[in-house]
Design a protein around this motif. Structure first.
Motif, mmCIF file in Angstrom:
data_model
loop_
_atom_site.group_PDB
_atom_site.id
_atom_site.type_symbol
_atom_site.label_atom_id
_atom_site.label_comp_id
_atom_site.label_asym_id
_atom_site.label_seq_id
_atom_site.Cartn_x
_atom_site.Cartn_y
_atom_site.Cartn_z
ATOM 1 N N HIS A 129 -2.145 -0.568 3.149
ATOM 2 C CA HIS A 129 -3.410 -0.637 3.879
ATOM 3 C C HIS A 129 -4.551 -0.619 2.872
ATOM 4 N N GLN B 240 -4.016 -4.214 7.014
ATOM 5 C CA GLN B 240 -2.602 -3.918 6.795
ATOM 6 C C GLN B 240 -1.874 -5.132 6.233
ATOM 7 N N ASN C 88 10.646 -1.882 5.787
ATOM 8 C CA ASN C 88 9.655 -2.567 4.957
ATOM 9 C C ASN C 88 8.560 -1.550 4.645
ATOM 10 N N TYR C 89 7.464 -2.030 4.103
ATOM 11 C CA TYR C 89 6.348 -1.159 3.747
ATOM 12 C C TYR C 89 5.049 -1.726 4.295
ATOM 13 N N HIS C 90 4.071 -0.863 4.462
ATOM 14 C CA HIS C 90 2.700 -1.279 4.768
ATOM 15 C C HIS C 90 1.800 -0.828 3.630
ATOM 16 N N THR D 253 2.010 -6.247 5.378
ATOM 17 C CA THR D 253 3.420 -5.890 5.517
ATOM 18 C C THR D 253 4.168 -6.426 4.299
ATOM 19 N N ASN E 140 8.234 2.021 6.341
ATOM 20 C CA ASN E 140 8.498 2.032 7.780
ATOM 21 C C ASN E 140 9.966 2.397 7.974
#
Length: 111
Positions: free
Chosen positions: A10, A53, A6-8, A55, A82
């Protein structure tokens, strides 16, 4: 090509941008069903300023990221996948919306 879990995203902000960051977080809650972390009004982990953050699952990336590009209210966004390799995720694979910041990546360096 390696698949990312997945991705974060921020959301970065300074103390005087806290209200704007909280407004953006609320817009995200209203428009998306994403996991949203705590709004930190101080540096935490590798992040040198306040952050929150988000997700982003792979299947939501194509819809969420263009929305975030339009709606970020001038805030800077640090985006990374990630993959399981924290150092690469926060350096080689990273992208920015707005200006970039020097991260505190020493915590990811090989010992």
């Amino acid at each position: 090509m390696e698949k990312f879990k997945n991705y974060h995203a921020h959301i970065y902000f300074t103390p005087d941008q806290l209200e704007r960051a909280e407004s953006l977080v609320n817009k995200i809650k209203e428009n998306f069903d994403l996991e949203i972390g705590r709004v930190w009004n101080k540096p935490v982990g590798p992040h040198p300023v306040g952050s929150c953050q988000i997700t982003v699952p792979n299947e939501a990336f194509a819809q969420f990221i263009p929305w975030l590009m339009r709606e970020r209210e001038g805030l800077d966004i640090f985006l990374h996948p990630n993959s399981g390799d924290d150092l690469a995720d926060h350096t080689r694979y990273a992208a920015w919306l707005g200006k970039s910041y020097a991260l505190n990546i020493g915590m990811f360096e090989e010992k």
